[in-house]
Write a protein that holds these residues in place. Structure first.
Motif, PDB file in Angstrom:
ATOM      1  N   ARG A 138       4.300   0.158   5.375  1.00 32.04           N
ATOM      2  CA  ARG A 138       3.408  -0.215   4.677  1.00 32.04           C
ATOM      3  C   ARG A 138       3.784  -1.072   3.543  1.00 32.04           C
ATOM      4  O   ARG A 138       3.152  -1.703   3.018  1.00 32.04           O
ATOM      5  CB  ARG A 138       2.479   0.990   4.357  1.00 32.04           C
ATOM      6  N   GLY A 139       4.902  -1.104   3.221  1.00 33.31           N
ATOM      7  CA  GLY A 139       5.426  -1.795   1.885  1.00 33.31           C
ATOM      8  C   GLY A 139       5.413  -0.723   0.910  1.00 33.31           C
ATOM      9  O   GLY A 139       4.421  -0.052   0.678  1.00 33.31           O
ATOM     10  N   TYR A 140       6.494  -0.952  -0.402  1.00 35.63           N
ATOM     11  CA  TYR A 140       6.496  -0.091  -1.438  1.00 35.63           C
ATOM     12  C   TYR A 140       7.567  -0.863  -2.326  1.00 35.63           C
ATOM     13  O   TYR A 140       8.136  -1.649  -1.575  1.00 35.63           O
ATOM     14  CB  TYR A 140       6.701   1.409  -1.113  1.00 35.63           C
ATOM     15  N   THR A 178       5.660   6.787  -1.703  1.00 31.22           N
ATOM     16  CA  THR A 178       6.274   5.634  -1.811  1.00 31.22           C
ATOM     17  C   THR A 178       5.010   4.623  -2.631  1.00 31.22           C
ATOM     18  O   THR A 178       3.782   4.441  -2.140  1.00 31.22           O
ATOM     19  CB  THR A 178       6.274   4.910  -0.608  1.00 31.22           C
ATOM     20  N   ARG A 179       5.505   3.795  -3.665  1.00 32.36           N
ATOM     21  CA  ARG A 179       4.508   3.286  -4.666  1.00 32.36           C
ATOM     22  C   ARG A 179       4.450   1.820  -4.099  1.00 32.36           C
ATOM     23  O   ARG A 179       5.568   0.997  -4.158  1.00 32.36           O
ATOM     24  CB  ARG A 179       4.797   3.617  -6.081  1.00 32.36           C
ATOM     25  N   TRP A 180       3.242   1.268  -4.543  1.00 33.98           N
ATOM     26  CA  TRP A 180       3.223  -0.303  -4.618  1.00 33.98           C
ATOM     27  C   TRP A 180       2.313  -0.512  -5.948  1.00 33.98           C
ATOM     28  O   TRP A 180       1.364  -0.261  -6.126  1.00 33.98           O
ATOM     29  CB  TRP A 180       2.249  -0.831  -3.430  1.00 33.98           C
ATOM     30  N   ALA A 181       3.171  -0.852  -6.920  1.00 31.13           N
ATOM     31  CA  ALA A 181       2.735  -0.843  -8.284  1.00 31.13           C
ATOM     32  C   ALA A 181       1.891  -1.573  -8.665  1.00 31.13           C
ATOM     33  O   ALA A 181       1.438  -2.876  -8.176  1.00 31.13           O
ATOM     34  CB  ALA A 181       3.815  -1.445  -9.388  1.00 31.13           C
ATOM     35  N   MET A 218       0.917  -1.192   0.083  1.00 30.22           N
ATOM     36  CA  MET A 218      -0.092  -0.028  -0.025  1.00 30.22           C
ATOM     37  C   MET A 218       0.917   1.254   0.202  1.00 30.22           C
ATOM     38  O   MET A 218       1.911   1.249   0.738  1.00 30.22           O
ATOM     39  CB  MET A 218      -0.759  -0.025   1.206  1.00 30.22           C
ATOM     40  N   CYS A 219       0.403   1.988  -0.738  1.00 28.76           N
ATOM     41  CA  CYS A 219       1.535   3.132  -1.088  1.00 28.76           C
ATOM     42  C   CYS A 219       1.472   4.123   0.042  1.00 28.76           C
ATOM     43  O   CYS A 219       0.451   4.339   0.998  1.00 28.76           O
ATOM     44  CB  CYS A 219       1.116   4.096  -2.298  1.00 28.76           C
ATOM     45  N   GLY A 220       2.337   5.247   0.383  1.00 29.51           N
ATOM     46  CA  GLY A 220       2.361   6.148   1.257  1.00 29.51           C
ATOM     47  C   GLY A 220       2.428   7.668   0.447  1.00 29.51           C
ATOM     48  O   GLY A 220       3.034   7.830  -0.417  1.00 29.51           O
ATOM     49  N   ILE A 221       1.887   8.477   1.046  1.00 32.14           N
ATOM     50  CA  ILE A 221       1.797   9.796   0.412  1.00 32.14           C
ATOM     51  C   ILE A 221       1.967  10.846   1.459  1.00 32.14           C
ATOM     52  O   ILE A 221       1.446  10.787   2.601  1.00 32.14           O
ATOM     53  CB  ILE A 221       0.152  10.210  -0.213  1.00 32.14           C
ATOM     54  N   VAL A 222       2.880  11.939   1.126  1.00 33.73           N
ATOM     55  CA  VAL A 222       3.221  12.768   2.290  1.00 33.73           C
ATOM     56  C   VAL A 222       3.164  14.308   1.518  1.00 33.73           C
ATOM     57  O   VAL A 222       3.812  14.442   0.163  1.00 33.73           O
ATOM     58  CB  VAL A 222       4.554  12.629   2.762  1.00 33.73           C
ATOM     59  N   GLY A 223       2.552  15.235   2.066  1.00 32.39           N
ATOM     60  CA  GLY A 223       2.629  16.688   1.520  1.00 32.39           C
ATOM     61  C   GLY A 223       2.987  17.642   2.473  1.00 32.39           C
ATOM     62  O   GLY A 223       2.651  17.493   3.434  1.00 32.39           O
TER      63      GLY A 223
END
Ligand code: GLU
Length: 158
Positions: free
Chosen positions: A30-32, A76-79, A1-6
């Protein structure tokens, strides 16, 4: 699962990059499979993306430091669509270079939106579903001149 920060702020002693990277580190559990950041600078958007662990991204940032910025996003991406490559890592920048997008999840109708954009002459730099959102947002922002309005109109199409 991705992570997003702004992050955006006015404290010149904080850099958006430090805040964003700190947030992404906290989300690593979370994994990426890849990671990237984009910063807003007086000279426009700058972006660095790398497949693999955050350490690869931070090494790249140490080798070629980005300018100081107080506004940035990271991912952080989880394709799901397109392999875990540098190009497929987020953020994705829309035509014209004014908007950068990070996204969690799947855009179910991305294929028809991508076909429509290609027919209009848009060139894609990745295999992701997410990149359609970046191009749609860039075009809506250019047409409407209001980012919030553009985001609402694009969200209705996704
Ligand atoms: N579907 C998007 C991609 O494959 C986002 C994946 C995610 O949630 O990290 O790039």
């Amino acid at each position: 699962m991705c992570g997003i920060v702004g992050y955006t702020g006015s404290n010149p002693e904080l850099t958006a990059l430090d805040v964003v990277l700190g947030g992404l580190r906290r989300l690593e559990y979370r994994g990426y499979d890849s990671a990237g950041v984009a910063l807003h600078t007086p000279d426009g958007l700058v972006m660095v993306k790398r497949s693999g662990k955050l350490a690869r991204l931070t090494e790249a940032l140490e080798d070629a430091p980005l300018p100081h910025s107080v506004t940035g996003i990271g991912h952080t991406r989880w394709a799901t669509h397109g392999g875990p490559t540098d190009d497929n890592a987020h953020p994705h920048i829309g035509t014209g270079g004014d908007v950068a997008v990070v996204h969690n999840g799947i855009i179910e109708n991305f294929a028809e939106l991508k076909a429509e954009l290609i027919e209009q002459g848009v060139e894609f730099a990745s295999q992701t579903d997410t990149e359609v959102a970046a191009h749609l947002l860039a075009r809506a922002y250019a047409a409407e001149g209001d980012l919030a309005e553009a985001m609402c109109s694009v969200a209705r199409r996704l």
